[in-house]
Design an enzyme around this catalytic site. Structure first.
Site, PDB file in Angstrom:
ATOM      1  N   CYS A  50      99.560   6.603  38.246  1.00  0.00           N
ATOM      2  CA  CYS A  50      99.506   7.571  36.634  1.00  0.00           C
ATOM      3  C   CYS A  50     101.633   7.390  36.742  1.00  0.00           C
ATOM      4  O   CYS A  50     101.790   8.149  35.724  1.00  0.00           O
ATOM      5  CB  CYS A  50      99.306   8.736  37.629  1.00  0.00           C
ATOM      6  SG  CYS A  50      99.798   9.274  38.915  1.00  0.00           S
ATOM      7  N   ASN A  51     101.938   7.180  37.880  1.00  0.00           N
ATOM      8  CA  ASN A  51     103.137   7.280  37.596  1.00  0.00           C
ATOM      9  C   ASN A  51     104.291   5.869  38.096  1.00  0.00           C
ATOM     10  O   ASN A  51     105.464   6.267  37.450  1.00  0.00           O
ATOM     11  CB  ASN A  51     104.434   7.812  39.277  1.00  0.00           C
ATOM     12  CG  ASN A  51     104.260   9.017  39.251  1.00  0.00           C
ATOM     13  OD1 ASN A  51     104.338   9.825  38.221  1.00  0.00           O
ATOM     14  ND2 ASN A  51     103.974  10.270  40.156  1.00  0.00           N
ATOM     15  N   SER A 109     109.155   7.459  44.340  1.00  0.00           N
ATOM     16  CA  SER A 109     108.509   8.692  43.993  1.00  0.00           C
ATOM     17  C   SER A 109     108.947   9.950  43.522  1.00  0.00           C
ATOM     18  O   SER A 109     110.376  10.384  43.656  1.00  0.00           O
ATOM     19  CB  SER A 109     107.642   9.540  45.205  1.00  0.00           C
ATOM     20  OG  SER A 109     107.159   7.740  45.978  1.00  0.00           O
ATOM     21  N   PRO A 115     103.305  10.917  50.803  1.00  0.00           N
ATOM     22  CA  PRO A 115     102.294  10.471  51.084  1.00  0.00           C
ATOM     23  C   PRO A 115     102.062   8.989  50.184  1.00  0.00           C
ATOM     24  O   PRO A 115     101.202   8.098  50.788  1.00  0.00           O
ATOM     25  CB  PRO A 115     102.308  10.717  52.381  1.00  0.00           C
ATOM     26  CG  PRO A 115     101.713  12.265  51.672  1.00  0.00           C
ATOM     27  CD  PRO A 115     103.051  12.494  50.726  1.00  0.00           C
ATOM     28  N   GLN A 120      97.688   3.802  48.125  1.00  0.00           N
ATOM     29  CA  GLN A 120      98.258   3.442  46.644  1.00  0.00           C
ATOM     30  C   GLN A 120      98.451   1.905  46.255  1.00  0.00           C
ATOM     31  O   GLN A 120      97.572   0.682  46.312  1.00  0.00           O
ATOM     32  CB  GLN A 120      98.715   4.421  45.307  1.00  0.00           C
ATOM     33  CG  GLN A 120      98.112   5.533  45.475  1.00  0.00           C
ATOM     34  CD  GLN A 120      98.963   6.182  44.499  1.00  0.00           C
ATOM     35  OE1 GLN A 120     100.118   5.963  44.150  1.00  0.00           O
ATOM     36  NE2 GLN A 120      98.674   7.340  43.761  1.00  0.00           N
ATOM     37  N   MET A 193      95.169  28.241  42.976  1.00  0.00           N
ATOM     38  CA  MET A 193      95.871  28.009  43.653  1.00  0.00           C
ATOM     39  C   MET A 193      95.599  28.496  44.878  1.00  0.00           C
ATOM     40  O   MET A 193      95.728  27.716  46.040  1.00  0.00           O
ATOM     41  CB  MET A 193      97.307  28.662  43.313  1.00  0.00           C
ATOM     42  CG  MET A 193      98.254  27.610  44.042  1.00  0.00           C
ATOM     43  SD  MET A 193      99.697  28.622  43.410  1.00  0.00           S
ATOM     44  CE  MET A 193     100.749  28.052  41.220  1.00  0.00           C
ATOM     45  N   ALA A 194      94.993  29.669  44.891  1.00  0.00           N
ATOM     46  CA  ALA A 194      94.782  30.497  45.905  1.00  0.00           C
ATOM     47  C   ALA A 194      93.481  29.504  46.597  1.00  0.00           C
ATOM     48  O   ALA A 194      93.754  29.594  47.941  1.00  0.00           O
ATOM     49  CB  ALA A 194      94.291  31.757  46.001  1.00  0.00           C
TER      50      ALA A 194
END
Lengths: 423, 271
Positions: A50-51, A109, A115, A120, A193-194
């Site tokens: 995706c990046n 990155s 990591p 990938q 998130m919790a």
């Protein structure tokens, strides 16, 4: 042979463009095979995340190959060249090696040190290996990229310290309790998130998980997910006496835990330390509770600050990592150049052996009745002479000296080897 | 001979202290290792220095202020190494070795002559009483260092300031644990030192307790640690309060050891 990297990443291209140029699913195989089939390409690898979208190549003529690959991207994704050309980077030889090493070491990155990218990259090369689109050059490049990434990880602290809020919570818990195994934990409320933080804590070994929620069904659901027990919301303060770590994320508009209540809890738990994490917005735990001895209260901003501090720390470590990458690039470049001179070394050896053989034949014709022993001695002498004479030129070709190019020309001229012999 | 050994030990501890302080401000695992090596070298020489004095003098070398201070320091290093070996904290040396060095430095300025043993001290009680007293007090000295480490780490956690030593200090729970163990060793030892001391006094002078300044101050020290020891069990005075009390306690220990000898007149005062 040249190593070439053509690609774009989160720094050079927008999400929309990255999406348009991505090689997802079946496109990966198709794209990879098509690149490999281009006449100017000898070896190919393809990474699409995706990046970043990157194509790794080993080619003879790098200008022609780059043109061909860019044209391929344009036609494959049905996109005009001018739409993406500005976002592309094209690296060759040591620059491309450096780039691949940096990507593998997670220096390129979005979050430095994360990591996943190494995995990938490994997957991408494993795929290329399975499709037989790589060869000596890219295989070695990948092997070295992995070992460089490992060196960076062990020799710098780039991957230490949490850079996500949920990991930061675990990290802080370890500065309060050291060992999380055997600690009890309660999740109050719910939320992405919790729950993520809760999962990290459970993975770190907390036992005795409790879940409290206003809606009972949701409560049971979460309790099941974490192998914990459901606690009624009204009872959570009572349960706090037996809880070492609390994550709170309810939608309540005001405080659900007040200082007085907490003081009472601390008394009952004989002041054993407790770690309270308040992820709710607006806050659900009275901030003054942090003033109570042995109660450590962190809210979402505090955790974000931990993360920011750690990211800053990673950037500092990145400088050390860059030095390691440089070292490895140097070694690889050396390997590349020595590989470059291999054909000439072979040609030189052939030339010398040819002359030797020719002269021995002449000698035999001149003295046909020489006995076997003497003939062997003469051959031995010829061997020694040729070996000694080409020894130093060979060494000079193997060395990675600055004037290597000149030496190559000189040797070709002095020994009468023309360009065609090289191939 | 013992002078050279003593000076060498002081030098070893000095280098270790400098490295330890350097370590607090900017250091890593490597500088901790170097500090520990120097401390170990100092300790080895120090041990031989004490053994030498023991062999030559024929008794435990604790009968002059110089000897007593040196032996006190030796006990602290012994306990420090024991903890370092057990917990491998590294940075702990930065908080205990300076105490050792300062003690050795003050010992260096005290008269070092070996005097013949006065008749009152010629007893097996000398062994028993002093070893209890010194090991107990040394445990309190290390608890002092660990207490400071605790307060530092607690401050980092509470103020949400993660700079400095935050990453290198262990968790507050471990520090509290160590503190707890040290008090658990130190307090019974101090109690035993007081009991054996009064038995010895009875033996020599015919009275258990004479309100000698050293006795009074030992009793005050004992009360301070009795409070720490007791309140942890009953009222949950752990963590921060325990750390604070062990810091205060050690200041009282220092006064009992140095202050009484230098300022007040006591049977414990060295000639």
């Amino acid at each position: 042979m040249n190593i070439l990297v053509i690609g774009l990443n989160h720094k050079t291209a927008s999400v929309e463009l990255r999406e348009r140029l991505a090689f997802n699913g079946p496109k990966l195989e198709e794209g990879l095979l098509k690149v490999r089939q281009l006449s100017s390409v000898n070896e190919a690898g393809l990474l699409s995340t995706c990046n970043r979208v990157e194509i790794y190549l080993a080619v003879g003529d790098r200008v022609a190959a780059a043109e061909a690959v860019i044209d391929f991207i344009s036609s494959f994704h049905n996109i005009e060249r001018r739409e993406f050309e500005k976002s592309l980077y094209v690296y060759n030889n040591s620059e491309s090696v450096r780039h691949v090493f940096r990507v593998a070491s997670s220096l390129d990155s979005m979050i430095v040190g994360e990591p996943q990218v190494l995995g990938q990259l490994k997957d991408a090369f494993d795929f290329a290996l399975a499709k037989k689109t790589t060869g000596v050059f890219l295989n070695r490049l990948m092997k070295k990229a992995i070992s460089t990434a490992k060196r960076v990880r062990t020799e710098t602290r780039i991957a230490e310290n949490a850079v996500s809020i949920s990991f930061a919570a675990v990290e802080l818990a370890k500065k309060i309790f050291t060992e999380l195994s055997g600690k009890s934990f309660m999740l109050l409320g719910a939320g992405e998130m919790a729950e993520l933080a809760a999962r990290h804590l459970v993975n770190s070994g907390v036992v005795d998980v409790k879940v409290a929620n206003r809606t009972y069904e949701r409560c049971c659901e979460l309790a099941q997910e974490f192998c914990g027990k459901a606690v009624r919301f009204e009872d959570f303060v009572k349960e706090l006496v037996h809880t070492d770590i609390l994550i709170c994320s309810t939608g309540a508009p005001s405080y659900v835990l007040l200082k007085d209540q907490m003081q009472q809890v601390m008394k009952e738990r004989k002041h054993r330390p407790v770690f309270l994490i308040d992820i709710s917005v607006p806050r659900n735990i009275d901030p003054d509770i942090n003033k109570i001895d042995n109660a450590y209260l962190y809210n979402v901003d505090d955790l974000q600050e931990v993360v920011d501090t750690n990211i800053l720390g990673r950037k500092k470590e990145a400088a050390k990592a860059a030095a390691i990458v440089d070292e490895e690039v140097e070694k690889f470049a050396h390997w590349l150049t020595t590989l470059d001179s291999v054909p000439l070394i072979i040609a030189l050896r052939q030339k010398a052996d040819g002359i030797k053989q020719e002269e021995i034949e002449k000698f035999k014709n001149k003295f046909p009745d020489l006995d076997k022993e003497k003939m062997q001695a003469v051959e031995h002498l010829a061997n020694a002479l040729t070996n000694k004479l080409i020894h130093h030129p060979t060494v000079a070709l193997k060395e990675n000296a600055e004037d290597r190019e000149m030496i190559t020309i000189v040797i070709k001229k002095l020994y009468g080897i023309n360009g065609d012999d090289e191939q | 001979m013992d002078t050279i050994l003593f000076e060498l030990a002081v030098t070893g501890y000095f280098v270790a202290t400098v490295l330890g302080i350097f370590d607090i401000f900017r250091g890593g695992k490597q500088s901790s290792k170097l500090m520990i090596s120097f401390a170990a070298a100092g300790f080895a020489v120090h041990t031989s220095c004490i053994l030498y004095r023991y062999v030559v003098g024929g008794h435990l070398p604790v009968t002059s202020m110089h000897e007593a201070t040196s032996f006190f320091a030796w006990c602290i290093v012994l306990i420090y190494f024991f903890l370092e070996f057990r917990y491998k904290i590294g940075i702990m040396g930065s908080f205990t070795l300076p105490i050792v060095f300062l003690m050795m430095l003050s010992a260096a300025f005290l008269p070092r002559a070996m005097a013949p043993l006065s008749p009152a001290l010629q007893s097996n009680w000398l062994w028993i009483h002093t070893i209890f007293a010194f090991v107990g007090n040394a445990a309190f000295a290390v608890a002092f260092g660990v207490g400071i480490m605790y307060l530092l780490q607690e401050h980092y956690l509470k103020s949400k300031h993660w700079g400095g030593l935050f990453q290198r200090l262990p968790s507050v729970q471990v520090l509290d644990d160590i503190n707890h163990k040290l008090i658990n060793i130190g307090f019974p030892f101090l109690t035993m030192a007081i009991i054996t001391g009064s038995l010895w006094a009875e033996n020599t002078w015919g009275r258990y307790w004479r309100w000698d300044p050293k006795e009074v101050w030992s009793l005050i020290t004992w009360f301070v640690y009795a409070v720490v020891f007791h309140l942890r069990l009953t009222a949950g005075w752990r963590q921060k309060r325990a750390a604070l009390l062990s810091i205060i306690g050690f200041i009282v220990v220092l006064f009992t050891f140095f202050g009484v000898n230098l300022l007040l007149k006591s049977v414990h005062t060295f000639q």
